[in-house]
Design a protein around this motif. Sequence first.
Motif, PDB file in Angstrom:
ATOM      1  N   MET A 145       0.844  -1.197   0.000  1.00  0.00           N
ATOM      2  CA  MET A 145       0.000   0.000   0.000  1.00  0.00           C
ATOM      3  C   MET A 145       0.874   1.240   0.000  1.00  0.00           C
ATOM      4  O   MET A 145       1.875   1.306   0.706  1.00  0.00           O
ATOM      5  N   ASP A 146       0.472   2.245  -0.793  1.00  0.00           N
ATOM      6  CA  ASP A 146       1.224   3.488  -0.835  1.00  0.00           C
ATOM      7  C   ASP A 146       1.160   4.199   0.506  1.00  0.00           C
ATOM      8  O   ASP A 146       0.146   4.162   1.209  1.00  0.00           O
ATOM      9  N   ALA A 147       2.265   4.858   0.865  1.00  0.00           N
ATOM     10  CA  ALA A 147       2.294   5.622   2.107  1.00  0.00           C
ATOM     11  C   ALA A 147       1.388   6.835   1.995  1.00  0.00           C
ATOM     12  O   ALA A 147       1.176   7.385   0.910  1.00  0.00           O
ATOM     13  N   ILE A 148       0.847   7.269   3.120  1.00  0.00           N
ATOM     14  CA  ILE A 148       0.003   8.461   3.152  1.00  0.00           C
ATOM     15  C   ILE A 148       0.878   9.685   2.905  1.00  0.00           C
ATOM     16  O   ILE A 148       1.949   9.831   3.497  1.00  0.00           O
ATOM     17  N   ALA A 149       0.429  10.579   2.022  1.00  0.00           N
ATOM     18  CA  ALA A 149       1.204  11.765   1.666  1.00  0.00           C
ATOM     19  C   ALA A 149       1.459  12.637   2.890  1.00  0.00           C
ATOM     20  O   ALA A 149       0.654  12.670   3.827  1.00  0.00           O
ATOM     21  N   PHE A 192       0.484  -1.342  16.072  1.00  0.00           N
ATOM     22  CA  PHE A 192       0.215  -2.662  15.505  1.00  0.00           C
ATOM     23  C   PHE A 192      -0.996  -2.616  14.584  1.00  0.00           C
ATOM     24  O   PHE A 192      -0.987  -3.168  13.476  1.00  0.00           O
ATOM     25  N   VAL A 193      -2.056  -1.897  15.013  1.00  0.00           N
ATOM     26  CA  VAL A 193      -3.283  -1.848  14.222  1.00  0.00           C
ATOM     27  C   VAL A 193      -3.055  -1.105  12.913  1.00  0.00           C
ATOM     28  O   VAL A 193      -3.602  -1.488  11.872  1.00  0.00           O
ATOM     29  N   VAL A 194      -2.259  -0.020  12.941  1.00  0.00           N
ATOM     30  CA  VAL A 194      -1.979   0.726  11.717  1.00  0.00           C
ATOM     31  C   VAL A 194      -1.453  -0.207  10.637  1.00  0.00           C
ATOM     32  O   VAL A 194      -1.812  -0.106   9.455  1.00  0.00           O
ATOM     33  N   ARG A 195      -0.604  -1.149  11.021  1.00  0.00           N
ATOM     34  CA  ARG A 195      -0.021  -2.094  10.057  1.00  0.00           C
ATOM     35  C   ARG A 195      -0.937  -3.292   9.795  1.00  0.00           C
ATOM     36  O   ARG A 195      -1.117  -3.721   8.659  1.00  0.00           O
ATOM     37  N   ALA A 255      -6.724   4.676  12.228  1.00  0.00           N
ATOM     38  CA  ALA A 255      -5.844   4.239  13.312  1.00  0.00           C
ATOM     39  C   ALA A 255      -4.861   5.343  13.697  1.00  0.00           C
ATOM     40  O   ALA A 255      -4.538   5.521  14.878  1.00  0.00           O
ATOM     41  N   MET A 256      -4.374   6.105  12.703  1.00  0.00           N
ATOM     42  CA  MET A 256      -3.479   7.225  13.011  1.00  0.00           C
ATOM     43  C   MET A 256      -4.163   8.268  13.880  1.00  0.00           C
ATOM     44  O   MET A 256      -3.586   8.783  14.841  1.00  0.00           O
ATOM     45  N   VAL A 257      -5.410   8.581  13.555  1.00  0.00           N
ATOM     46  CA  VAL A 257      -6.144   9.563  14.354  1.00  0.00           C
ATOM     47  C   VAL A 257      -6.395   9.024  15.758  1.00  0.00           C
ATOM     48  O   VAL A 257      -6.257   9.739  16.756  1.00  0.00           O
ATOM     49  N   LEU A 258      -6.734   7.741  15.851  1.00  0.00           N
ATOM     50  CA  LEU A 258      -6.988   7.151  17.157  1.00  0.00           C
ATOM     51  C   LEU A 258      -5.713   6.950  17.972  1.00  0.00           C
ATOM     52  O   LEU A 258      -5.790   6.587  19.146  1.00  0.00           O
ATOM     53  N   LEU A 259      -4.545   7.207  17.364  1.00  0.00           N
ATOM     54  CA  LEU A 259      -3.318   7.215  18.157  1.00  0.00           C
ATOM     55  C   LEU A 259      -3.414   8.265  19.261  1.00  0.00           C
ATOM     56  O   LEU A 259      -2.815   8.113  20.326  1.00  0.00           O
ATOM     57  N   MET A 293      -9.940  -8.362  13.518  1.00  0.00           N
ATOM     58  CA  MET A 293      -9.249  -7.543  14.509  1.00  0.00           C
ATOM     59  C   MET A 293     -10.103  -7.365  15.767  1.00  0.00           C
ATOM     60  O   MET A 293      -9.601  -7.417  16.898  1.00  0.00           O
ATOM     61  N   LEU A 294     -11.408  -7.151  15.560  1.00  0.00           N
ATOM     62  CA  LEU A 294     -12.297  -7.012  16.712  1.00  0.00           C
ATOM     63  C   LEU A 294     -12.304  -8.274  17.571  1.00  0.00           C
ATOM     64  O   LEU A 294     -12.225  -8.205  18.801  1.00  0.00           O
ATOM     65  N   LEU A 295     -12.411  -9.419  16.930  1.00  0.00           N
ATOM     66  CA  LEU A 295     -12.413 -10.680  17.679  1.00  0.00           C
ATOM     67  C   LEU A 295     -11.124 -10.874  18.455  1.00  0.00           C
ATOM     68  O   LEU A 295     -11.134 -11.325  19.606  1.00  0.00           O
TER      69      LEU A 295
END
Length: 395
Positions: free
Chosen positions: A1-5, A261-264, A137-141, A274-276
């Motif tokens: 996946m491309d990195a976020i700009a 971990f979740v970001v990746r 996930a970045m925002v929830l950091l 992931m929820l389970l």
Amino acid sequence: MDAIARPAALALRSLSLAYFVQATGALSVVGSLAAIATEWGLSDAQTALLITVFGVTFALAAPLLQVAFGHLPRRRQVLIGLAVFSSAALAFALAPDYRALLVARVVMGLGAALIGPVLGALAAGLVEPKQQGSAIAMVLLGLSMAGLVGMPLSAWMAQAWGARPLFVAVAAAGLLTVVLIRLAVPAQAGGQAISLTTLGRVLTDPVLLPAYLVVFFIAAGAYTTYAFIAPIIRDVFHGSAHTVSAGMAVLGVAGVLGNLFVVRAARRYSADAMLLAGMGLLALDLVLLLLAPPTLALLFGVLLLWAFATDIVWPSQQRRIVELSAALRGVALAVTASFVFAGIAFGSALAGLLYARYGYHANLLGSLALLLLAAAFLALSARRAQLPGWSHGAE
């Protein structure tokens, strides 16, 4: 996946800071129960009610505020919400009595209700669809950093300086975040104009409704134990105020690791998987607390696993709602946030009742029962999403 700009990444980090301020201001009561009780002459139960009233306000207001203000650009909604939240935090610091504290917490809940539901949708709109899981996930950091920095720092500040300076600091941080978001997050077109009819459809959708109940029961299950973590550390583990601060720091460190971990992992695994995984780790944690003798070594080990698990759960449930709700993700996330804080309010109230009447083990059993209900509704929602003829019922 491309990195976020880079520009989008900077915007996401500023939104993450908004989450940090909101979460710290909302949940700092957990780590400063004793200081608040001392400052205003309250019982533990009265202080815990400050958590509950915030959660109830948020739960009721979040979807209704989207009906009233959802047409506004999402950045503007966040800025207004932060201004209200920060002003109410200052009012909390200056409150002369318990009634004023409750009113200030209600207004903080109103401000947060305009912030929280919008952050996930705003983050998702800043990136390509395939990057939305990582962006959320970045925002929830910010939520994780509230655990790493905000919660232990707030517990320490409340102990060292008192509860009033703590909430002055929350107010100042909120106003600084307003400035940062204005600089870093690009202005966007108006949000979604939401009618009461649309809100009702999103609330009653046969797939989304059990998905919201998953969120409710996870939050309730977590807070049936977590809301009373400070008294539990004090009474069961015989820890001091310093132990509470250290425990909050442990939660934060593990929470950041969980979020990274979740970001990746979000790039490889479904939101359901992931929820389970997160719910399974939380259940394991509760079983360990039930069966093992209460030592400080056990406490810190359990807190590590607890924070890692919850930081898998929170972004995964938001990602799941985004995937299920399609075009109306803004109002769906508002409803989701309502169910989260309704769960927090319910769990916090239940925590006080169980702990006062039956003790620590009743809190753990209550949390386990609520997590089992969350798992049952997750299975129901997933099964309904696979039925022929259902396609993003909120569209």
